[in-house]
Structure formats: structure tokens, C-alpha cells
Design an enzyme around this catalytic site. Structure first.
Site, PDB file in Angstrom:
ATOM      1  N   SER A   9      -6.978  37.324  -2.903  1.00  0.00           N
ATOM      2  CA  SER A   9      -6.527  36.205  -3.737  1.00  0.00           C
ATOM      3  C   SER A   9      -5.518  36.630  -4.793  1.00  0.00           C
ATOM      4  CB  SER A   9      -7.729  35.533  -4.403  1.00  0.00           C
ATOM      5  OG  SER A   9      -8.602  35.037  -3.425  1.00  0.00           O
ATOM      6  N   ARG A  29     -17.544  38.544 -13.145  1.00  0.00           N
ATOM      7  CA  ARG A  29     -16.360  38.042 -13.862  1.00  0.00           C
ATOM      8  C   ARG A  29     -16.587  36.648 -14.442  1.00  0.00           C
ATOM      9  NH1 ARG A  29     -12.425  36.948  -8.647  1.00  0.00           N
ATOM     10  NH2 ARG A  29     -13.670  35.282  -7.738  1.00  0.00           N
ATOM     11  N   ARG A  45      -7.801  46.325  -9.781  1.00  0.00           N
ATOM     12  CA  ARG A  45      -7.722  44.862  -9.932  1.00  0.00           C
ATOM     13  C   ARG A  45      -8.427  44.464 -11.222  1.00  0.00           C
ATOM     14  NH1 ARG A  45      -9.088  40.141  -5.496  1.00  0.00           N
ATOM     15  NH2 ARG A  45     -10.155  38.760  -6.925  1.00  0.00           N
ATOM     16  N   PRO A  46      -7.789  43.651 -12.063  1.00  0.00           N
ATOM     17  CA  PRO A  46      -8.322  43.415 -13.409  1.00  0.00           C
ATOM     18  C   PRO A  46      -9.526  42.491 -13.518  1.00  0.00           C
ATOM     19  CG  PRO A  46      -6.074  42.536 -13.187  1.00  0.00           C
ATOM     20  CD  PRO A  46      -6.460  43.093 -11.868  1.00  0.00           C
ATOM     21  N   HIS A  75     -17.612  34.782   1.609  1.00  0.00           N
ATOM     22  CA  HIS A  75     -18.090  36.101   1.174  1.00  0.00           C
ATOM     23  C   HIS A  75     -19.609  36.249   1.294  1.00  0.00           C
ATOM     24  CE1 HIS A  75     -14.475  38.026  -0.097  1.00  0.00           C
ATOM     25  NE2 HIS A  75     -14.168  37.130  -1.011  1.00  0.00           N
ATOM     26  N   ASP A  85      -4.045  31.570   0.760  1.00  0.00           N
ATOM     27  CA  ASP A  85      -3.572  32.860   0.245  1.00  0.00           C
ATOM     28  C   ASP A  85      -4.001  34.022   1.136  1.00  0.00           C
ATOM     29  OD1 ASP A  85      -6.209  32.348  -0.358  1.00  0.00           O
ATOM     30  OD2 ASP A  85      -6.150  33.214  -2.362  1.00  0.00           O
TER      31      ASP A  85
END
Length: 517
Positions: free
Chosen positions: A67, A196, A267-268, A411, A448
Site C-alpha cells: 500500500s 499502528r 516502512r514508517p 491479510h 494499489d
């Protein structure tokens, strides 16, 4: 005399996250689902295929898309070479071993006779981290003569098969023994260490294991930690934090004052919460019984507001889609639920937090549940209701929307739930298309990357929980101005949108419009 402002006919970009294309029906939730609306759009309107993985999006050949990468390429209108590719190249060139951020952490550990902690996702997935980067850091520590090196291994199970960790941990353990003195000190599923969504109770469990050696489980070695988790019915993603103990039964290592940490995730989004817990002075999201003062290095930029050493800082992208629209004085809306909000804002804007002039943002909260198979529709209906109101407001020239369902439910690896997720999104797309038609708007509907089209590993018949490297469809919906679309890549979407808006694409955008002249 009263002057009425003319209502705008919006151009929409609708991103169906995880809507990949695969011909085989086995394990294909997209083909198994009833999708009358998407089927109708494909029958009646121009469409094409877009490449969404590998070199087409700036990743190594064959690497599945994701993504973050997808939205960066969509918004940039050019192939954006990803951190994974940049870091791999720096290892090959040798620059990695001279990186000032890494050397700073190593110097701190040596000067204080303290420990160097390597922390992150131990995975070949290539989405958040990559095994070759961990190996390179271990070699660097050995080369620089660091005496105490500890690895805090977060387990994947999402971007790779659900039980890939045992083999990976065995391999990592062997690599450590052959290359210096690094030891694995803790194990934790990414569900805890890489949350997250501000589920701070999960982050706290990982943080306590790292800083105090306090965890639900303790084992004498990392392989046993994973094996015992499997016996408890936990797959890699959900392995509860486990502390590895030494011969006396004490934690192999905890993070203390003056230690150095290198968080090797590039990846943040899933690295932020744990980073905040370590470095924010005014952190209030959970009580920190221990708050060690550490030298903290981020592999990439996790948060613009944090003043921390960054090994691979972001490359500035100029004239991305949002910026071009803003310069033209157009009103734009970005809308998604929590899980994909960062993607339609931060990543679509080229990895920048700032909001452009004329850009509105709307965040719909994702449901607070353990896993999304329990609610496959997630917040799609609420997103749809909100965006329909915004379309009818006549305020916006361009609306970018993301439906998270096919990816997030994909997922989980639960086929029946993924089918329901696809059907929920189809229903929402139908409602939006009806309203768009009423107001004279048009839309590009695409994805995406793939996910829900492959819910089963065809060889092992185990659940497939990762993204795919399949192409995605791209549909033009609206008036008959567009006669056809040609196959392309994600970076061709921004130039296509600009052509529909009759705006000249900037020279930085090397993607090509998909519209067949």
C-alpha cells in the site's frame, strides 16, 4: 442579486486496496464473491491492467507491491525507487557500512561499553524490512568490534506465510553464530510490536519485554520461543512477547541507559508507536516503568517531528498530484478509514505530512476489533455515506478514496471473510457510481496491489496472508469522452487524472496517460 456557486462535477480516484487480478478460481475471494456492480462497470466501460509490483513500482524484480509503495507511485506520477531498493543498492556498493547514522550508534555503544540493539521485523517479506539488511547490520557490528549485540525479533506472518518464522529464526541464529557475537534477546509478533492504530496495550507488552525483560513467556532460546507459540495456537503475527533467558534464567538483554538502538524497519507507519514510546519525553499513552536514555537510529524517517538520526532519509518528490492540483486552485478531498488514511494523505503526497492548500481530509475510524475477519465490511459503509454527502456538496474537483477491506481482510487468510469484504466494497462502489452519474462526475477505479485474489497457497493449501505480485484492473467510469485505456503502471494514474482535468502534466511526472487517443 444572489449568485449561486455552480456545483462541481468531481473526478474521483477510487482505490480498492488489495483488488488484484488472477485467473485461477481456487482461493480467489474476488472471483468467488458476488460483484454485480464491478462486473457491470467492466462490461460497460473502458478498462485496462496496471502493473503494481516489482520494477514497475521501484521494487526489486518479482517483489510484491504494497500500500505504501502503491500510493507513492500513484501520487508521484513516476516510478519511485523504494527504500528496499535503495538499501539493497547501498549494501552492494558498500555505502551501507559507512552510513553515519549506523556508525553513530556503534560509536555510542563502544564509548559507553553498552549494548547495540537491532530491532525490527525479521522477514523476507520486503514490505517493512528485509533479511539482508539485518545480516548487513550484524556484519557491520562485527566489523566495528561491538562486543554486545542483541536482536529483538518481531515476527511477520502477514507479508510472508503465517508460520515462516521458525525457519527464519533458525537461519538468523546460525548467521549470528557465524558472524560475531549477536544474540536474539526477545521475540514478539508484529501484532504487538508494530501496532499502528493506537492500541497502546499491545505496544506496551512489546515495550516492557524490551526494557524490563517482563513478558508473558520466557524461553532459553529463540527457536523454542517460536515452537512453543505454535503449540499455543499462535501464528507468527500473534506470537506474544517472549524473553530469551541466559543459563541462569535471567533475560539475555534488556535495553538500558546509554544503549544504542537501530530500528531496521524502513516502512514508517508500523514503526512509529514503539519509537514514540522510547523517545518522547512527554509520552502519556501508557505508563513506562523504565524509560532508558538511548541513542536511537531509524532506518528511514518515521515521523517528521522527531529529531533522530535517520540512516536513509526521504528523497524529496516535487510536483506530486496533490501539489499540482493545489497549484491549479482545485479543491480536493482525501477520504479513508483509519487503516488506509496515511496512504491517501502522507504517501499519496510523496511521503510528506503537509496538507496542500485546497486539500481537505476525512478520517473515518476503523472498527476496534482484534482481527478484521470479525467485521469484513470494516467501516466501508460509513466511508461511503460520508463521501456521497461530499460528492453532493458540489465542493470538490477531485476526490481520492480508499476502501481498505480486500487488503485488511485478505491479510487474515480467512477466505469466507475475504469474500464478504469484496461484496461489501462492490456494494459501496455501486452506490458511489450511482451518485456520481447523477451529478455528472467521473471516476477511475483501480487498486494499489493485489491480495484477496489469492487467499490460499496453491502448493501447501495453507492460508495465503500476503500481498501478491499480480496486476490490478483500472476502470474509467463516466461520460463517453474516453474510448479506451491502454495497459500501464501505477505511475500512469496521475498523468491520466491530469489529462481528464485538462491540466498539463509537470516534467517530473514520467508516467504516461492511459487514455487511448
Amino acid at each position: 442579486m444572489l449568485h449561486m456557486t455552480q456545483a462541481k462535477k468531481p473526478l474521483m480516484l477510487i482505490i480498492l486496496d488489495g483488488w488484484g487480478y488472477r485467473e485461477a478460481r481456487e482461493g480467489n475471494a474476488i472471483l468467488a464473491a458476488r460483484t454485480p456492480n464491478l462486473d457491470h462497470l467492466i462490461e460497460e466501460y473502458p478498462w485496462c491492467f496496471l502493473e503494481a509490483s516489482g520494477e514497475a513500482v521501484g521494487l526489486p524484480e518479482g517483489q510484491m507491491g504494497n500500500s505504501e509503495v502503491g500510493h507513492l507511485n500513484i501520487g508521484a506520477g513516476r516510478i519511485v525507487y523504494q527504500d528496499l531498493t535503495r538499501i539493497n543498492f547501498s549494501i552492494r556498493k558498500g555505502d551501507f557500512f559507512k552510513n553515519p547514522a549506523f556508525l553513530g550508534a556503534i560509536s555510542n555503544a563502544k564509548a559507553n561499553d553498552s549494548s547495540l540493539h537491532l530491532m525490527g521485523l525479521v522477514s523476507y517479506g520486503g514490505v517493512h524490512s528485509y533479511m539482508a539488511h539485518i545480516h548487513a547490520l550484524i556484519k557491520l557490528a562485527q566489523q566495528e568490534g561491538v562486543k554486545k549485540v542483541y536482536i529483538h525479533a518481531f515476527l511477520d506472518g502477514r507479508d510472508v506465510p503465517p508460520k515462516a518464522a521458525l525457519k527464519d529464526i533458525e537461519e538468523l541464529d546460525a548467521f549470528c553464530k557465524e558472524n560475531g557475537n549477536a544474540k536474539i534477546a526477545t521475540i514478539s509478533g508484529r501484532y504487538y510490536a508494530m501496532d499502528r492504530d493506537k492500541r497502546w496495550d499491545r505496544t506496551k507488552l512489546a515495550y516492557d519485554a524490551l526494557t524490563m525483560g517482563v513478558a508473558p513467556y520466557k524461553t532459553p532460546d529463540a527457536e523454542t520461543a517460536v515452537s512453543e507459540a505454535y503449540k499455543r495456537g499462535e501464528t507468527d503475527e500473534f506470537v506474544k512477547p517472549t524473553v530469551i533467558t541466559d543459563s541462569e534464567g535471567k533475560p539475555e538483554a534488556v535495553i538500558k541507559d546509554n544503549d544504542s538502538i537501530i530500528f531496521f524497519n524502513f516502512r514508517p507507519d508500523r514503526a512509529r508507536q514503539l519509537t514514540w514510546a522510547f523517545v518522547n519525553k512527554d509520552f502519556e499513552n501508557f505508563p513506562r516503568e523504565k524509560h532508558p536514555k538511548v541513542y536511537y537510529v531509524c532506518m528511514a524517517q518515521y515521523d517528521e517531528t522527531l529529531d533522530l538520526p535517520i540512516a536513509f532519509p526521504p528523497e524529496e518528490l516535487e510536483n506530486v498530484l496533490g501539489e499540482v492540483l493545489s497549484k491549479q486552485g482545485l479543491a480536493q478531498l482525501r477520504i479513508a478509514e483509519t487503516e488506509k488514511y496515511a496512504h491517501v494523505t502522507f504517501f499519496l503526497n510523496g511521503g510528506q505530512e503537509k496538507c496542500y492548500e485546497g486539500e481537505d481530509r476525512c478520517l473515518i475510524p476503523s472498527p476496534k476489533i482484534a482481527t478484521y475477519d470479525l467485521k469484513p465490511e470494516m467501516s466501508a459503509y460509513e466511508v461511503t455515506e460520508e463521501v456521497i454527502g461530499r460528492i453532493r456538496s458540489g465542493k470538490y474537483d477531485v476526490i481520492v478514496l480508499n476502501f481498505a477491506n480486500m487488503d485488511m481482510v485478505g491479510h487474515t487468510g480467512i477466505f469466507e471473510a475475504a469474500v464478504k469484504a469484496v461484496e461489501a466494497v462492490d456494494s459501496c462502489v455501486g452506490k458511489i457510481a450511482t451518485v456520481l452519474k447523477e451529478v455528472g462526475g467521473v471516476a477511475i477505479i483501480t487498486a494499489d496491489h493485489g491480495n484477496a485474489e489469492q487467499m490460499e497457497n496453491p502448493t501447501t493449501e495453507e492460508p495465503h496472508t500476503a500481498h501478491t505480485s499480480n496486476p490490478v484492473k483500472c476502470i474509467y467510469f463516466g461520460n463517453d469522452e474516453v474510448k479506451g485505456l491502454k495497459n500501464g503502471k501505477l505511475c500512469d494514474l496521475a498523468p491520466t487524472l491530469l489529462e481528464l482535468l485538462k491540466i498539463r502534466k509537470p516534467e517530473e511526472m514520467t508516467g504516461e496517460s492511459l487514455i487511448i487517443k
